[in-house]
Design a protein around this motif. Structure first.
Motif, PDB file in Angstrom:
ATOM      1  N   LEU A  64      59.357  67.162   7.731  1.00 32.13           N
ATOM      2  CA  LEU A  64      60.216  68.490   8.445  1.00 32.13           C
ATOM      3  C   LEU A  64      61.402  68.698   9.203  1.00 32.13           C
ATOM      4  O   LEU A  64      61.814  67.537   9.750  1.00 32.13           O
ATOM      5  CB  LEU A  64      58.907  69.634   9.582  1.00 32.13           C
ATOM      6  N   VAL A  65      62.262  68.860   9.148  1.00 32.12           N
ATOM      7  CA  VAL A  65      64.280  69.569   9.460  1.00 32.12           C
ATOM      8  C   VAL A  65      64.276  70.504   9.840  1.00 32.12           C
ATOM      9  O   VAL A  65      64.264  71.613   9.388  1.00 32.12           O
ATOM     10  CB  VAL A  65      65.202  69.513   8.431  1.00 32.12           C
ATOM     11  N   GLY A  66      64.194  70.544  10.816  1.00 30.69           N
ATOM     12  CA  GLY A  66      63.985  71.682  11.905  1.00 30.69           C
ATOM     13  C   GLY A  66      62.612  72.157  11.667  1.00 30.69           C
ATOM     14  O   GLY A  66      61.576  72.474  11.686  1.00 30.69           O
ATOM     15  N   PRO A  67      62.837  74.053  11.003  1.00 31.26           N
ATOM     16  CA  PRO A  67      61.709  75.171  10.758  1.00 31.26           C
ATOM     17  C   PRO A  67      61.475  74.891   8.953  1.00 31.26           C
ATOM     18  O   PRO A  67      60.479  74.917   8.757  1.00 31.26           O
ATOM     19  CB  PRO A  67      61.752  75.911  11.672  1.00 31.26           C
ATOM     20  N   SER A  68      61.855  73.544   8.615  1.00 31.83           N
ATOM     21  CA  SER A  68      61.292  74.107   6.781  1.00 31.83           C
ATOM     22  C   SER A  68      61.228  72.442   6.734  1.00 31.83           C
ATOM     23  O   SER A  68      61.809  71.394   7.007  1.00 31.83           O
ATOM     24  CB  SER A  68      63.169  73.676   6.439  1.00 31.83           C
ATOM     25  N   ASN A  69      60.040  72.797   6.212  1.00 32.06           N
ATOM     26  CA  ASN A  69      59.475  72.164   5.290  1.00 32.06           C
ATOM     27  C   ASN A  69      60.175  71.221   4.122  1.00 32.06           C
ATOM     28  O   ASN A  69      60.434  71.313   3.186  1.00 32.06           O
ATOM     29  CB  ASN A  69      58.105  71.999   4.732  1.00 32.06           C
ATOM     30  N   VAL A  70      60.600  69.949   3.877  1.00 35.71           N
ATOM     31  CA  VAL A  70      61.827  69.768   2.632  1.00 35.71           C
ATOM     32  C   VAL A  70      61.031  68.223   1.352  1.00 35.71           C
ATOM     33  O   VAL A  70      61.509  67.920   1.000  1.00 35.71           O
ATOM     34  CB  VAL A  70      63.036  68.607   3.180  1.00 35.71           C
ATOM     35  N   THR A  71      59.496  68.321   2.019  1.00 38.69           N
ATOM     36  CA  THR A  71      59.082  67.373   1.310  1.00 38.69           C
ATOM     37  C   THR A  71      59.178  66.686   0.155  1.00 38.69           C
ATOM     38  O   THR A  71      59.320  66.297  -0.072  1.00 38.69           O
ATOM     39  CB  THR A  71      57.559  67.773   1.626  1.00 38.69           C
ATOM     40  N   ASP A  72      59.260  68.168  -0.436  1.00 38.34           N
ATOM     41  CA  ASP A  72      59.540  67.912  -2.037  1.00 38.34           C
ATOM     42  C   ASP A  72      61.565  68.296  -2.678  1.00 38.34           C
ATOM     43  O   ASP A  72      61.125  68.651  -4.274  1.00 38.34           O
ATOM     44  CB  ASP A  72      58.628  69.493  -3.065  1.00 38.34           C
ATOM     45  N   LEU A  73      61.694  68.773  -1.578  1.00 41.82           N
ATOM     46  CA  LEU A  73      63.618  69.119  -1.978  1.00 41.82           C
ATOM     47  C   LEU A  73      63.904  67.420  -2.516  1.00 41.82           C
ATOM     48  O   LEU A  73      64.052  66.095  -1.471  1.00 41.82           O
ATOM     49  CB  LEU A  73      64.013  69.515  -0.407  1.00 41.82           C
ATOM     50  N   PRO A  74      64.941  67.729  -3.460  1.00 42.06           N
ATOM     51  CA  PRO A  74      65.832  66.798  -3.684  1.00 42.06           C
ATOM     52  C   PRO A  74      66.571  66.523  -2.308  1.00 42.06           C
ATOM     53  O   PRO A  74      67.161  66.878  -1.666  1.00 42.06           O
ATOM     54  CB  PRO A  74      66.698  67.074  -4.828  1.00 42.06           C
TER      55      PRO A  74
END
Length: 333
Positions: A64-74
């Motif tokens: 998580l970066v801030g409130p965003s789940n970035v696990t599957d993001l490029p």
């Protein structure tokens, strides 16, 4: 991406076939923190960094970066940037075009991307080298260019994979200070992988010491050094003796070990030992000792203390310590 750049790893794991490199770790790094992931080779620190960057896929868990789940993001969508250990500069591009490259990939016009690249070269004191090729730069200069290139997309988290390991010792110390200064000026999080205890102690607001894919201990450098929670932490951080006190293993800092003549009355926990070596270290004198059982101890004495109680190799002494200043581990089985 929201402005809150707190990084949180939730039960994050990484497997390579049957090998579990990172084992369900949980970690929260506040925005604006200089965090060092510290540990021996194979402990999982680089795999953790690469999962944060998006260069490795997590086997399970969340990033998580801030409130965003970035696990599957490029990688480009995570609000992070990575500076590689090898610097990975393009040999055929000038310093200016190396720094501006990410903006070129985004379709930013030449004048605009060069203007931003020159701003960052000024930030890392490399303006005079803008038209040179990487082969015409020293290792320290290449590192500065790699830093500027990583920062050009305005990330909120900068990831650094052993950025000082390729530098000579003198330049390493200089660049260490400049990294910390740059992080403070930018106000963003730096997450820095290293196997150097000295590097982590000097740079980090938060030290995360890893071992066999787990987080062994986390805290400020002072907390980790003064109160190691496990024998592994005490031995890896260094500067401690592992001793037995009232049936329990404890860590006692080298500079908290007290040496006295064998005939002196001692009420604190103590061991009889022989001095095996004496080394002058400039700021202190390091005394190596061996007990009758073969255990090796180290005492660091201030110059004045050594001068008041001169010692020689082969001399018998009593080594004692204050119970209250020992870090206690789990009881011996």
């Amino acid at each position: 991406m929201a402005s809150d750049s707190t990084l949180e790893l939730v039960s994050l794991s990484k497997r390579y076939g049957e090998v579990l490199a990172v084992d369900h770790i949980n970690l929260k790094i506040p925005a604006g923190t200089y965090c060092c992931l510290l540990g021996p080779s194979g402990c999982g620190k680089t795999s953790t960094l690469r999962m944060i960057a998006g260069h490795e896929l997590a086997s399970s868990g969340d990033i998580l970066v801030g409130p965003s789940n970035v696990t599957d993001l490029p990688p480009s969508a995570r609000n992070t940037a990575m500076m590689f250990q090898s610097y990975a500069l393009f040999p055929h591009l000038t310093v200016l075009d190396n720094v501006a490259f990410a903006l070129k990939m985004r379709g930013i016009e030449t004048a605009t991307r060069h203007e931003r690249a020159r701003e960052l070269l000024a930030l890392v004191d490399m303006s005079a080298y803008a038209e040179r090729l990487p082969a015409q730069l020293s290792g320290g200069q290449q590192q500065r260019v790699a830093l500027a290139r990583a920062l050009i997309t305005s990330p909120q988290i900068l990831l650094l994979d052993e950025p000082l390991s390729a530098l000579d010792p003198f330049l390493r110390l200089r660049m260490r200070a400049e990294l910390k200064k740059l992080q403070r000026e930018l106000g963003i999080s730096f997450i820095h992988v290293t196997h150097s205890q000295d590097e982590a102690m000097a740079l980090a607001d938060l030290v995360v010491l890893m071992n066999n894919g787990h987080i062994e201990q986390k805290g400020s450098p002072r907390e980790v050094f003064n109160a190691p929670r496990t024998e592994f932490v005490a031995r890896f951080i260094g500067g401690h003796n592992i001793l037995v006190q009232d049936g329990q293993k404890v860590a006692v800092r080298n500079d908290h070990l007290i040496l006295s003549a064998p005939s002196s009355p001692v009420s604190d926990p103590h061991l009889d030992a022989l001095i095996t070596q004496i080394e002058y270290q400039g700021t202190h004198v390091r005394i190596s000792l061996a007990t009758a059982s073969g255990a090796e101890l180290t005492a660091d004495l201030a110059d004045d203390d050594f001068d008041a109680f001169p010692l020689t190799a082969g001399q018998a002494v009593t080594a004692s310590w204050d119970r209250k200043r020992a870090s206690i581990f789990a009881p011996l089985s």
